[in-house]
Write an enzyme that holds these catalytic residues in place. Structure first.
Site, PDB file in Angstrom:
ATOM      1  N   CYS A 115       3.340 -18.697 -46.116  1.00  7.23           N
ATOM      2  CA  CYS A 115       4.716 -19.196 -46.043  1.00  7.23           C
ATOM      3  C   CYS A 115       4.807 -20.339 -45.024  1.00  7.23           C
ATOM      4  O   CYS A 115       4.245 -21.397 -45.253  1.00  7.23           O
ATOM      5  CB  CYS A 115       5.682 -18.051 -45.727  1.00  7.23           C
ATOM      6  SG  CYS A 115       7.394 -18.481 -46.064  1.00  7.23           S
ATOM      7  N   HIS A 217       4.481 -14.136 -49.812  1.00  3.13           N
ATOM      8  CA  HIS A 217       4.073 -13.201 -48.753  1.00  3.13           C
ATOM      9  C   HIS A 217       3.160 -12.106 -49.307  1.00  3.13           C
ATOM     10  O   HIS A 217       3.623 -10.977 -49.554  1.00  3.13           O
ATOM     11  CB  HIS A 217       5.310 -12.581 -48.086  1.00  3.13           C
ATOM     12  CG  HIS A 217       5.991 -13.490 -47.134  1.00  3.13           C
ATOM     13  ND1 HIS A 217       5.568 -13.651 -45.829  1.00  3.13           N
ATOM     14  CD2 HIS A 217       7.043 -14.322 -47.301  1.00  3.13           C
ATOM     15  CE1 HIS A 217       6.353 -14.537 -45.227  1.00  3.13           C
ATOM     16  NE2 HIS A 217       7.253 -14.961 -46.097  1.00  3.13           N
ATOM     17  N   GLU A 219       1.078 -10.321 -47.799  1.00  2.00           N
ATOM     18  CA  GLU A 219       0.951  -9.163 -46.888  1.00  2.00           C
ATOM     19  C   GLU A 219       1.985  -8.091 -47.207  1.00  2.00           C
ATOM     20  O   GLU A 219       1.775  -6.927 -46.896  1.00  2.00           O
ATOM     21  CB  GLU A 219       1.043  -9.624 -45.428  1.00  2.00           C
ATOM     22  CG  GLU A 219       2.451  -9.863 -44.874  1.00  2.00           C
ATOM     23  CD  GLU A 219       3.086 -11.165 -45.356  1.00  2.00           C
ATOM     24  OE1 GLU A 219       2.448 -11.894 -46.139  1.00  2.00           O
ATOM     25  OE2 GLU A 219       4.224 -11.442 -44.918  1.00  2.00           O
TER      26      GLU A 219
END
Ligand code: MN
Length: 264
Positions: A115, A217, A219
């Protein structure tokens, strides 16, 4: 050293209320820590420093870097005055993280930018950003209202790119929580993924280095989606360096969830 250490580049959080309004905290969202640990690597937090002093010593202690997300990038860094839609910026953190990126690349540290991390990677090498996608480009919803692990829009991956190699297919579903994006790609980088409206969702440095940026994202999705965990495994393997350490990194990954590709 058996397992690669991934330095997760931190950010500053300024408390708005609570016991100490205005107090700054060094932080990363714990999703990054979990995803790196799931990949078989060892996460280490790198707090933002004052400028570039101490960056070299931080980087000497890690095998790879994860550039975390966060606030907007100061547009003055890429030659634009702030648009009315620009969000919160913190130039001191920009300065530190730019120093990490530039020295990290020079030292050959494998790097995954997420990001804001991907955007700053582009700016560090001379690229520019859209300050606000809805005002300037794009008709896909890039700020989803659904939970963070949900893949909200499709991303097309460029064939022959590192991302294509990691995912093993041409399209993936990603979450989306951004109002800025890469506009002009930096010299020495290639576009490796786009959303359906043309917004750039992935970049990578050309050549042999593992320097990859993604606009979504992963993660937040890595626990449920093997595709997204594969990104962190690729970073871990690149950071493991020579063949013997690489084999150990893969061994460490084997027992973790994931491995097969999700259907899109
Ligand atoms: Mn998006």
């Amino acid at each position: 050293m058996d397992r690669p250490v991934i330095g997760i580049v931190g950010n500053l959080l300024i408390a708005e209320g609570g016991m100490f309004p205005g107090m700054e905290r060094s932080y990363v969202n714990h999703d990054y820590v979990r995803a790196v640990a799931l990949s078989g690597a060892v996460p280490m937090l790198l707090p933002p420093l004052s400028g570039a002093d101490g960056v070299k010593e931080q980087l000497e202690r890690v095998d790879g870097l994860l550039l975390s997300g966060g606030h907007d990038v100061d547009p003055l860094l890429y030659g634009e005055e702030p648009a009315p839609e620009l969000g919160f910026i913190l130039p001191e953190v920009d300065e530190y993280q730019l120093a990490v990126i530039r020295l990290g690349v020079r030292l050959g540290k494998p790097m995954l930018g997420i990001c804001r991390g991907a955007q700053l990677l582009n700016v560090a090498f001379g690229g520019t950003l859209y300050q606000d996608i809805p005002q300037e480009t794009g008709r896909v919803k890039h700020w989803q209202k659904s939970p963070r692990h949900v893949g909200g829009h499709t991303v097309q991956v460029a064939s022959g790119s590192l991302l294509a190699h990691i995912f093993g297919k041409e399209a993936v579903l990603t979450n989306s929580f951004h109002h800025q994006a890469v506009k002009d790609i930096a010299p020495g980088f290639a576009i490796s993924a786009r959303a359906a409206d043309g917004v750039i969702e992935g970049i990578e440095r050309t050549g042999d280095a593992f320097v990859v940026g993604v606009q979504w994202h992963p993660e937040m999705m890595a626990e449920e989606h093997a595709d997204m965990l594969a990104l962190f495994r690729a970073l871990a393997v690149a950071a493991a360096g020579d063949e013997s350490r690489r084999a150990k990194a893969w061994d460490a990954c084997k027992d973790n969830k994931g491995g097969e590709n999700d259907a899109v």
